[in-house]
Design an enzyme around this catalytic site. Structure first.
Site, mmCIF file in Angstrom:
data_model
loop_
_atom_site.group_PDB
_atom_site.id
_atom_site.type_symbol
_atom_site.label_atom_id
_atom_site.label_comp_id
_atom_site.label_asym_id
_atom_site.label_seq_id
_atom_site.Cartn_x
_atom_site.Cartn_y
_atom_site.Cartn_z
ATOM 1 N N VAL A 31 0.860 -1.177 0.000
ATOM 2 C CA VAL A 31 0.000 0.000 0.000
ATOM 3 C C VAL A 31 0.896 1.225 0.000
ATOM 4 C CG1 VAL A 31 -1.809 1.272 1.211
ATOM 5 C CG2 VAL A 31 -1.774 -1.238 1.291
ATOM 6 N N CYS A 32 0.632 2.146 -0.897
ATOM 7 C CA CYS A 32 1.315 3.437 -0.905
ATOM 8 C C CYS A 32 2.828 3.231 -1.015
ATOM 9 C CB CYS A 32 0.905 4.211 0.343
ATOM 10 S SG CYS A 32 1.282 5.965 0.344
ATOM 11 N N THR A 33 3.595 3.821 -0.117
ATOM 12 C CA THR A 33 5.052 3.746 -0.206
ATOM 13 C C THR A 33 5.614 2.423 0.297
ATOM 14 O OG1 THR A 33 5.196 4.900 1.918
ATOM 15 C CG2 THR A 33 5.393 6.231 -0.092
#
Length: 337
Positions: A116-118
């Site tokens: 998720v995300c970074t």
């Protein structure tokens, strides 16, 4: 990643990997999706066994200040269904620790791996992104592509599936990703029931292009703030680079160079994004016909509006209006630009 592991736990074991200064919603969003799927399945029929894991197995403080109870990292050879890696501002420090090596050792026992995300940066540090299509938060796409040049970083999708590797855009996109994982496991009807319970879209229309262009251009600071305000008042006009430069009080060549350095976009690309955003607002808030919206926002024709909309929002203007115009002003209303 094994395509068909010999020993899959039943229920499916899902491990969400966290670290100090993790983004809270990167954890809580997907976790709640899986937990809701368990709740809807009824007693004794939970499809997922959920585990939040961290290096020390001690409480981890999220970047929002809320502590998360965690379990110690399981042995690398323990079978699992899904390894999901969260992101957050602590990801850089996490990359320098023991987590990349643990992820690399854990992956062969997992049916699939997601971020998720970074969290994608941790997957990159573990050597999992080479040759893969990858998503991350829109503000970090350029950095991810620079650090892992063999990855194919795509800035717009909410999430991407590339074989057994799933990656998502920023923060709330983790919910979209988790819903897609549930749909792949349990079918569309179950995923839709979870989405309805959480009051979210099962498949969110559009992509990261739906973040505010006007807000993103604020990264330029105050240097072009007045120009952006001027553009908003003249969108329907013929805004050439020469005219934009004149409005900014600069030569065309110097303007183009300094504008790109400040915003990361060419003037033409920024102008198109601002026009798309203005069209989005009119589609959602007015009953103006597409031809008039195209003219008012400077596209010239409905076809040009449609092409730009598909390029930046990934849906056609008419479909966007059907999705978002509920509760808008009555016919003929004109909110202006």
């Amino acid at each position: 990643m094994t395509k068909s592991p010999r020993f899959l736990p039943d229920p499916r074991r899902v491990e969400i990997l966290v670290f100090a200064d993790v983004q809270l919603l990167d954890v809580a969003g997907p976790l709640q999706v899986f937990a809701t799927a368990n709740d809807l399945a009824g007693p004794g029929a939970a499809p997922y066994a959920l585990h939040v894991v961290a290096s020390a197995g001690e409480p981890v403080r999220s970047s929002a200040g809320l502590g998360l109870a965690t379990e110690a990292l399981p042995p690398a050879d323990r079978p699992l269904d899904t390894l999901l890696v969260a992101g957050g501002r602590g990801v850089t420090a996490a990359e320098a620790g023991d987590l990349p090596a643990w992820i690399a050792a854990r992956v062969p026992r997992a049916r699939r791996v997601a971020s998720v995300c970074t969290g994608a940066f941790l997957l990159g540090a573990a050597g999992l992104l080479d040759g893969r299509r990858v998503a991350t938060h829109w503000t970090r796409c350029a950095e991810l592509a620079r650090r892992y040049p063999r990855a194919r970083v795509e800035p717009d999708p909410i999430f991407i599936r590339d074989g057994a590797l799933w990656t998502s855009a920023g923060v709330t996109a983790g919910i979209d990703l988790a819903l897609a994982l549930v749909e792949a496991d349990l079918g569309r009807a179950t995923a839709l029931a979870v989405a309805r319970h959480l009051v979210v879209f099962l498949k969110r229309p559009g992509g990261q292009a739906q973040f505010s262009t006007a807000l993103s251009l604020q990264a330029a600071g105050t240097r072009f703030e007045a120009l952006h305000a001027w553009i908003a008042e003249h969108l329907g006009e013929d805004l050439t680079v020469a005219r934009l430069a004149e409005a900014a009080g600069m030569s065309p060549r110097g303007f183009a160079r300094h504008y790109r350095a400040a915003t990361g976009l060419t003037p033409a690309r920024a102008l198109e994004r601002l026009r798309v955003e203005a069209a989005r607002r009119l589609l959602a808030e007015s009953a103006l016909p597409l031809k008039r919206i195209a003219a008012r926002c400077g596209f010239g024709s409905e076809e040009t509006l449609r092409r730009s909309f598909l390029r930046h929002v990934a849906v056609a203007p008419a479909a966007y209006r059907r999705r978002f115009r509920e509760g808008a002003p009555g016919p003929g209303a004109d909110p202006g630009i």
